[in-house]
Motif scaffolding. Structure first.
Motif, mmCIF file in Angstrom:
data_model
loop_
_atom_site.group_PDB
_atom_site.id
_atom_site.type_symbol
_atom_site.label_atom_id
_atom_site.label_comp_id
_atom_site.label_asym_id
_atom_site.label_seq_id
_atom_site.Cartn_x
_atom_site.Cartn_y
_atom_site.Cartn_z
ATOM 1 N N PRO A 10 0.836 -1.208 0.000
ATOM 2 C CA PRO A 10 0.000 0.000 0.000
ATOM 3 C C PRO A 10 0.874 1.263 0.000
ATOM 4 N N VAL A 11 0.476 2.243 -0.824
ATOM 5 C CA VAL A 11 1.286 3.447 -1.002
ATOM 6 C C VAL A 11 0.508 4.668 -0.493
ATOM 7 N N PRO A 12 1.092 5.472 0.423
ATOM 8 C CA PRO A 12 0.422 6.724 0.827
ATOM 9 C C PRO A 12 0.412 7.688 -0.367
ATOM 10 N N LEU A 13 -0.764 8.263 -0.674
ATOM 11 C CA LEU A 13 -0.881 9.147 -1.843
ATOM 12 C C LEU A 13 -0.694 10.603 -1.415
ATOM 13 N N PRO A 14 -0.376 11.510 -2.367
ATOM 14 C CA PRO A 14 -0.150 12.913 -2.000
ATOM 15 C C PRO A 14 -1.390 13.539 -1.356
ATOM 16 N N ALA A 15 -1.164 14.462 -0.414
ATOM 17 C CA ALA A 15 -2.266 15.117 0.316
ATOM 18 C C ALA A 15 -3.239 15.787 -0.648
ATOM 19 N N GLU A 16 -2.729 16.297 -1.774
ATOM 20 C CA GLU A 16 -3.580 17.015 -2.740
ATOM 21 C C GLU A 16 -4.748 16.169 -3.254
ATOM 22 N N VAL A 17 -4.591 14.833 -3.255
ATOM 23 C CA VAL A 17 -5.665 13.992 -3.821
ATOM 24 C C VAL A 17 -6.476 13.292 -2.717
ATOM 25 N N ALA A 18 -6.184 13.666 -1.457
ATOM 26 C CA ALA A 18 -6.803 12.951 -0.331
ATOM 27 C C ALA A 18 -8.328 12.912 -0.433
ATOM 28 N N ASP A 19 -8.945 14.021 -0.836
ATOM 29 C CA ASP A 19 -10.412 14.063 -0.847
ATOM 30 C C ASP A 19 -11.023 13.717 -2.198
ATOM 31 N N MET A 20 -10.200 13.357 -3.161
ATOM 32 C CA MET A 20 -10.751 13.038 -4.493
ATOM 33 C C MET A 20 -11.014 11.544 -4.598
ATOM 34 N N PRO A 21 -12.108 11.155 -5.259
ATOM 35 C CA PRO A 21 -12.262 9.726 -5.538
ATOM 36 C C PRO A 21 -11.190 9.317 -6.549
ATOM 37 N N LYS A 22 -10.775 8.061 -6.480
ATOM 38 C CA LYS A 22 -9.625 7.632 -7.298
ATOM 39 C C LYS A 22 -10.037 6.649 -8.395
ATOM 40 N N LEU A 23 -9.305 6.753 -9.515
ATOM 41 C CA LEU A 23 -9.381 5.720 -10.552
ATOM 42 C C LEU A 23 -7.981 5.149 -10.702
ATOM 43 N N GLY A 24 -7.788 3.895 -10.317
ATOM 44 C CA GLY A 24 -6.494 3.228 -10.513
ATOM 45 C C GLY A 24 -6.390 2.798 -11.971
ATOM 46 N N PHE A 25 -5.183 2.826 -12.517
ATOM 47 C CA PHE A 25 -4.964 2.437 -13.917
ATOM 48 C C PHE A 25 -3.760 1.504 -13.940
ATOM 49 N N PHE A 26 -3.966 0.296 -14.438
ATOM 50 C CA PHE A 26 -2.881 -0.694 -14.474
ATOM 51 C C PHE A 26 -2.953 -1.433 -15.813
ATOM 52 N N PRO A 27 -2.433 -0.789 -16.870
ATOM 53 C CA PRO A 27 -2.538 -1.377 -18.207
ATOM 54 C C PRO A 27 -1.417 -2.375 -18.490
ATOM 55 N N GLY A 28 -1.432 -2.938 -19.701
ATOM 56 C CA GLY A 28 -0.297 -3.707 -20.197
ATOM 57 C C GLY A 28 -0.275 -5.167 -19.811
ATOM 58 N N SER A 29 -1.288 -5.611 -19.042
ATOM 59 C CA SER A 29 -1.291 -6.980 -18.539
ATOM 60 C C SER A 29 -0.027 -7.295 -17.732
ATOM 61 N N THR A 30 0.504 -6.269 -17.087
ATOM 62 C CA THR A 30 1.652 -6.485 -16.199
ATOM 63 C C THR A 30 1.275 -7.441 -15.084
ATOM 64 N N ILE A 31 -0.011 -7.439 -14.723
ATOM 65 C CA ILE A 31 -0.484 -8.347 -13.674
ATOM 66 C C ILE A 31 -0.163 -9.805 -14.045
ATOM 67 N N GLY A 32 -0.096 -10.074 -15.355
ATOM 68 C CA GLY A 32 0.190 -11.430 -15.834
ATOM 69 C C GLY A 32 1.602 -11.890 -15.521
ATOM 70 N N ASN A 33 2.505 -10.962 -15.237
ATOM 71 C CA ASN A 33 3.876 -11.361 -14.921
ATOM 72 C C ASN A 33 4.028 -11.845 -13.481
ATOM 73 N N MET A 34 2.903 -11.806 -12.723
ATOM 74 C CA MET A 34 2.935 -12.313 -11.342
ATOM 75 C C MET A 34 2.161 -13.631 -11.271
ATOM 76 N N THR A 35 2.505 -14.457 -10.303
ATOM 77 C CA THR A 35 1.681 -15.643 -10.097
ATOM 78 C C THR A 35 0.319 -15.160 -9.585
ATOM 79 N N PRO A 36 -0.755 -15.929 -9.792
ATOM 80 C CA PRO A 36 -2.077 -15.461 -9.359
ATOM 81 C C PRO A 36 -2.113 -15.064 -7.884
ATOM 82 N N HIS A 37 -1.352 -15.762 -7.062
ATOM 83 C CA HIS A 37 -1.312 -15.476 -5.634
ATOM 84 C C HIS A 37 -0.742 -14.066 -5.374
ATOM 85 N N VAL A 38 0.379 -13.777 -6.024
ATOM 86 C CA VAL A 38 1.013 -12.459 -5.873
ATOM 87 C C VAL A 38 0.132 -11.384 -6.513
#
Ligand code: AVI
Length: 318
Positions: free
Chosen positions: A142-170
């Motif tokens: 977990p990463v602490p985010l900058p104070a400037e975005v504390a009150d904004m709703p967030k959209l995470g973006f994780f393109p590229g199928s990088t998730i595929g380079n991890m085992t399903p558990h990780v």
């Protein structure tokens, strides 16, 4: 992608983590070295070249999907979100998303400070009114985010199928860490490569021009250069295999003859036919991808795929 570790000249020779991963990875059976070490300067250049190969469909398929799905993504996520990208923004994907989502702020997170600063500065040029707030951190936790975005709703973006380079558990652990980083009410837009015919998958990781082979073998050059090793690189060949049980492409470096070499003075012997496992690229079925997201604490709410069903872009909520 697993992010480039770009170095300035000789500055980061013998990174202790690299040293540890190489020495322990070569000593264990089966031998394996984590894929993150592919991305020195040369490896990053070769990866960029891979994304343009005719056989490597993921990048162009995802870019086209992002283009076509973006208006609907924008409607679903609404106004005023901060976009948090896990990994430094790619020059093709991130601007596409930012143009149509029109976020209140953009926070790229990356472990490689040099690469993060360079890509953030480049991106900011195209979005002069956007608050670009880079965070240098390992997003596997977990990463602490900058104070400037504390009150904004967030959209995470994780393109590229990088998730595929991890085992399903990780991968599930990472999704949970992302949920914690992004907080209540967050959404996540993630690119996941789909299972398909091995006749398509294997050439994507073993192209005719040999670029993926050069990318894989560059790891040995890096070990020789940075760890003073004596590996005869020509004694190894690139190998890409589809492991159907584990639903993944595996990349290996296979010894074509018996080899003896040293790494930082430590001797290693590898027999002809033995391999060093260097990367996994997991591919998910439609259901499998949704189960993975749910395991990681996310509920899929929309999904887009290309006409061949080769790649999917999934929008999920926390
Ligand atoms: C970065 N990652 C998503 C790529 C993949 O497709 O698994 C890395 C890669 N390895 C060989 N070609 C591309």
């Amino acid at each position: 992608m697993l992010k480039p570790e770009i170095e300035d000249g000789q500055a980061s020779l013998a990174d202790p983590e690299f040293r540890g991963d190489v020495l322990s990875g070569l000593a264990r059976r089966p031998r394996a070295i984590p894929a993150r070490w592919f991305y020195d300067r040369r490896g990053s250049e070769l990866f960029e070249a891979i994304t343009e190969l005719p056989e490597y469909y993921p990048t162009r398929t995802e870019v086209a999907l992002l283009q076509s799905a973006c208006p609907e993504v924008a409607t679903r996520v609404g106004k005023g979100r901060a976009v948090i990208e896990f990994g430094s923004g790619s020059s093709t994907k991130t601007p596409r998303l930012l143009h149509c989502v029109d976020p209140a702020a953009y926070v790229p997170i990356d472990i490689s400070g040099d690469f993060l600063r360079a890509s953030s500065a480049e991106l900011a040029k195209g979005f002069p009114d956007l608050a670009v707030l880079p965070v240098e951190a390992n997003f596997m936790h977990p990463v602490p985010l900058p104070a400037e975005v504390a009150d904004m709703p967030k959209l995470g973006f994780f393109p590229g199928s990088t998730i595929g380079n991890m085992t399903p558990h990780v991968a599930a652990d990472l999704l949970r860490a992302m949920r914690e980083s992004l907080g209540e009410g967050a959404m996540l837009l993630i690119g996941i490569d789909r299972v398909k015919d091995a006749g398509v998958l294997v050439p994507a990781y073993d192209d005719a021009a040999g670029v993926t082979g050069a990318f894989n073998l560059n790891l040995l050059d890096r070990i020789n250069r940075e760890l003073g090793a004596t590996i005869p690189v020509d004694a190894f060949r690139h190998k890409a295999v589809w492991n159907d049980d584990a639903s993944r492409i595996e990349m290996h470096l296979e010894a074509v003859r018996d080899v003896v070499f040293t790494v930082e003075g430590r001797p290693f012997e590898i027999a002809a036919g033995e391999t060093i496992h260097t990367e996994n690229s997991h591919k998910y079925g439609e259901r499998g991808a949704r189960v993975l997201l749910r395991t990681g604490g996310w509920t899929p709410v929309a999904e887009w795929t290309d006409p061949k069903g080769w790649f999917s872009l999934i929008l999920a909520e926390a």
